[in-house]
Design a protein around this motif. Structure first.
Motif, mmCIF file in Angstrom:
data_model
loop_
_atom_site.group_PDB
_atom_site.id
_atom_site.type_symbol
_atom_site.label_atom_id
_atom_site.label_comp_id
_atom_site.label_asym_id
_atom_site.label_seq_id
_atom_site.Cartn_x
_atom_site.Cartn_y
_atom_site.Cartn_z
ATOM 1 N N TRP A 89 7.422 12.357 -6.340
ATOM 2 C CA TRP A 89 6.296 12.128 -6.399
ATOM 3 C C TRP A 89 5.503 12.368 -5.057
ATOM 4 O O TRP A 89 5.877 12.255 -3.905
ATOM 5 N N SER A 90 4.118 12.824 -5.167
ATOM 6 C CA SER A 90 3.359 13.292 -4.278
ATOM 7 C C SER A 90 2.981 12.067 -3.413
ATOM 8 O O SER A 90 2.648 11.101 -3.809
ATOM 9 N N GLY A 91 3.406 12.262 -1.887
ATOM 10 C CA GLY A 91 2.961 11.082 -0.882
ATOM 11 C C GLY A 91 3.877 10.082 -0.918
ATOM 12 O O GLY A 91 3.418 8.967 -0.407
ATOM 13 N N SER A 92 4.971 10.137 -1.501
ATOM 14 C CA SER A 92 5.883 9.132 -1.346
ATOM 15 C C SER A 92 6.230 8.830 0.241
ATOM 16 O O SER A 92 6.597 9.565 0.936
ATOM 17 N N GLU A 93 6.260 7.559 0.475
ATOM 18 C CA GLU A 93 6.710 7.150 1.785
ATOM 19 C C GLU A 93 8.012 7.181 2.042
ATOM 20 O O GLU A 93 8.619 7.666 3.356
ATOM 21 N N LEU A 94 8.890 6.886 1.226
ATOM 22 C CA LEU A 94 10.328 6.951 1.495
ATOM 23 C C LEU A 94 11.093 7.335 -0.016
ATOM 24 O O LEU A 94 10.692 6.788 -1.020
ATOM 25 N N GLY A 144 0.912 -1.169 0.044
ATOM 26 C CA GLY A 144 0.138 0.150 -0.031
ATOM 27 C C GLY A 144 0.894 1.557 0.107
ATOM 28 O O GLY A 144 0.432 2.267 0.065
ATOM 29 N N ALA A 145 2.229 1.281 -0.066
ATOM 30 C CA ALA A 145 3.029 2.442 0.023
ATOM 31 C C ALA A 145 3.617 2.554 -1.341
ATOM 32 O O ALA A 145 3.773 1.764 -2.246
ATOM 33 N N SER A 146 4.049 3.946 -1.576
ATOM 34 C CA SER A 146 4.757 4.294 -2.574
ATOM 35 C C SER A 146 6.163 4.730 -2.383
ATOM 36 O O SER A 146 6.375 5.429 -1.188
ATOM 37 N N TYR A 147 7.349 4.413 -3.074
ATOM 38 C CA TYR A 147 8.700 4.760 -2.781
ATOM 39 C C TYR A 147 9.233 5.282 -4.084
ATOM 40 O O TYR A 147 8.601 5.297 -5.068
ATOM 41 N N PRO A 178 8.346 7.661 -14.947
ATOM 42 C CA PRO A 178 7.373 8.506 -15.609
ATOM 43 C C PRO A 178 7.908 9.394 -16.649
ATOM 44 O O PRO A 178 8.814 9.903 -16.698
ATOM 45 N N PRO A 179 7.052 8.788 -18.091
ATOM 46 C CA PRO A 179 7.798 9.649 -19.406
ATOM 47 C C PRO A 179 7.352 11.077 -19.134
ATOM 48 O O PRO A 179 7.950 11.909 -19.789
ATOM 49 N N THR A 180 6.243 11.502 -18.514
ATOM 50 C CA THR A 180 5.932 13.006 -18.235
ATOM 51 C C THR A 180 5.688 13.281 -16.894
ATOM 52 O O THR A 180 5.127 12.107 -16.177
ATOM 53 N N PRO A 181 5.291 14.256 -16.441
ATOM 54 C CA PRO A 181 5.277 14.667 -15.116
ATOM 55 C C PRO A 181 3.801 14.213 -14.705
ATOM 56 O O PRO A 181 2.865 14.456 -15.641
ATOM 57 N N ALA A 182 3.332 13.971 -13.621
ATOM 58 C CA ALA A 182 2.127 13.977 -13.090
ATOM 59 C C ALA A 182 1.675 14.877 -12.113
ATOM 60 O O ALA A 182 2.582 15.556 -11.341
#
Length: 279
Positions: free
Chosen positions: A185-190, A78-81, A155-159
Motif C-alpha cells: 500500500w503506497s504511503g503506509s506508515e507502518l 490519519g495514518a495507514s498501516y 483489497p480484492p483487486t490492486p489499487a
C-alpha cells in the motif's frame, strides 16, 4: 459470521447521505458554529501521545501487546498501516481501539470467524461488515472512512498509486485509521509482519493446538528506519493476544509464517480447532 443488517443498513444510509452533498440541507451560521464546537470538544477529548518536536498526536489505543511495536504507542489518527499475511495480526492491531469504544469496519473478508475476532478483543456490537465489496471497493472504503474510526480492508483487486494517495488523503482529513491487509500500500506508515511462528499444545502425536508464539516485525517510515520486533502470543491459550514473556512448557510445533492461518489468510475460530486435531 456477524452481520447486524439493521446496523449495517443504518450505517450505509448515513454514509450515502453524507456523500451526496446535493441532498444535504444548508445549515445556518448558528448550526455550523454548534457543530464546530462539538467537533473541537471531541478532538480535545481524544487520547494523544507526544509527537514530533513535542506536538500532540491524536491516537486510538492499542492492546498492550502492540504498544512497543507502534511508534506512537497507539494507532495514529490519519495514518495507514499494512499487515502482511496474518488476518489474526490485523484484527489484533485494531482490537484495542474496538474494545475502547471505537467503531470499526471490515471490508473484503467474507469468511471471517466472528468468534475468533471476539476472542482477540473486537467488539462485534460496534463492527460494520462489508464481506464482498466488489469492484467498487475503493468507494466503499472511502464512505466508511467518513463515519468510522478504523477501517480494515483486504483489497480484492490492486489499487493504483494515485487511488491509494487519494484514499490516504481522505484518511488524514477525517482523522480515521486505515489498515490494509495482505497487500502493498503506497504511503503506509507502518508494515507489520510475522517473521517466525511456533504452535504449542501437541503432545506425542496427539492433542490440540492451543496457542501460538510469534515474532512480529514492524518496519516503515514511522519507525525512523529502525526495525521493531516483539514476541507475542497470537493467540494465547485463552484465545486472546498477550506479550510472550515466558516460554511455554508444552511441546512446540514450528511452522512457516506463510502457513500460520488458513490458505486465504482468514482465522479459524477456536471452537473449530478440532479440525486441526492430530490423532
Amino acid at each position: 459470521m456477524f452481520e447486524d443488517s439493521r446496523v449495517v443498513g443504518s450505517l450505509e444510509a448515513r454514509t450515502l447521505g453524507a456523500l451526496d452533498t446535493a441532498r444535504t440541507p444548508k445549515r445556518s451560521a448558528a448550526d455550523r458554529a454548534a457543530v464546530l464546537a462539538e467537533l473541537r470538544a471531541e478532538l480535545a477529548a481524544r487520547p494523544t501521545t507526544a509527537g514530533v518536536a513535542g506536538r500532540a498526536v491524536p491516537t486510538l489505543p492499542a492492546l498492550p501487546a502492540f504498544v512497543d511495536l507502534l511508534p506512537d504507542r497507539g494507532l495514529r489518527r490519519g495514518a495507514s498501516y499494512t499487515v502482511e499475511g496474518s488476518t489474526m495480526l490485523g484484527l489484533g492491531l485494531v482490537a484495542g481501539a474496538s474494545r475502547a469504544g471505537s467503531w470499526c469496519g471490515l471490508v473484503g473478508m467474507p469468511t471471517l470467524g466472528a468468534e475468533a475476532a471476539t476472542g482477540l478483543g473486537v467488539d462485534l456490537s460496534r463492527l460494520a461488515l462489508v464481506p464482498s465489496p466488489g469492484r467498487q471497493w475503493l468507494g466503499v472504503v472511502a464512505a466508511l472512512i467518513d463515519v468510522l474510526d478504523v477501517v480494515v480492508i483486504r483489497p480484492p483487486t490492486p489499487a493504483y498509486d494515485a487511488e491509494a494517495r487519494r484514499l490516504a488523503a481522505r484518511v488524514r482529513e477525517r482523522g480515521a485509521v486505515l489498515v490494509v491487509q495482505g497487500s502493498d500500500w503506497s504511503g503506509s506508515e507502518l508494515r507489520l509482519s510475522i517473521t517466525s511462528s511456533t504452535w504449542h499444545g501437541l503432545g506425542s502425536g496427539h492433542g490440540h493446538l492451543t496457542s501460538r508464539e510469534v515474532t512480529v516485525e514492524a518496519t516503515g517510515r514511522g519507525t525512523g528506519g529502525r526495525r521493531r520486533t516483539s514476541r507475542l502470543w497470537l493467540p494465547d491459550q485463552a484465545g486472546g493476544i498477550s506479550p510472550a514473556l515466558t516460554a511455554s512448557p508444552v511441546s512446540p510445533v514450528t511452522t512457516d509464517a506463510a502457513t500460520v492461518d488458513t490458505p486465504d489468510g482468514d482465522v479459524i475460530p477456536f471452537s473449530e480447532r478440532r479440525l486441526e486435531r492430530v490423532s
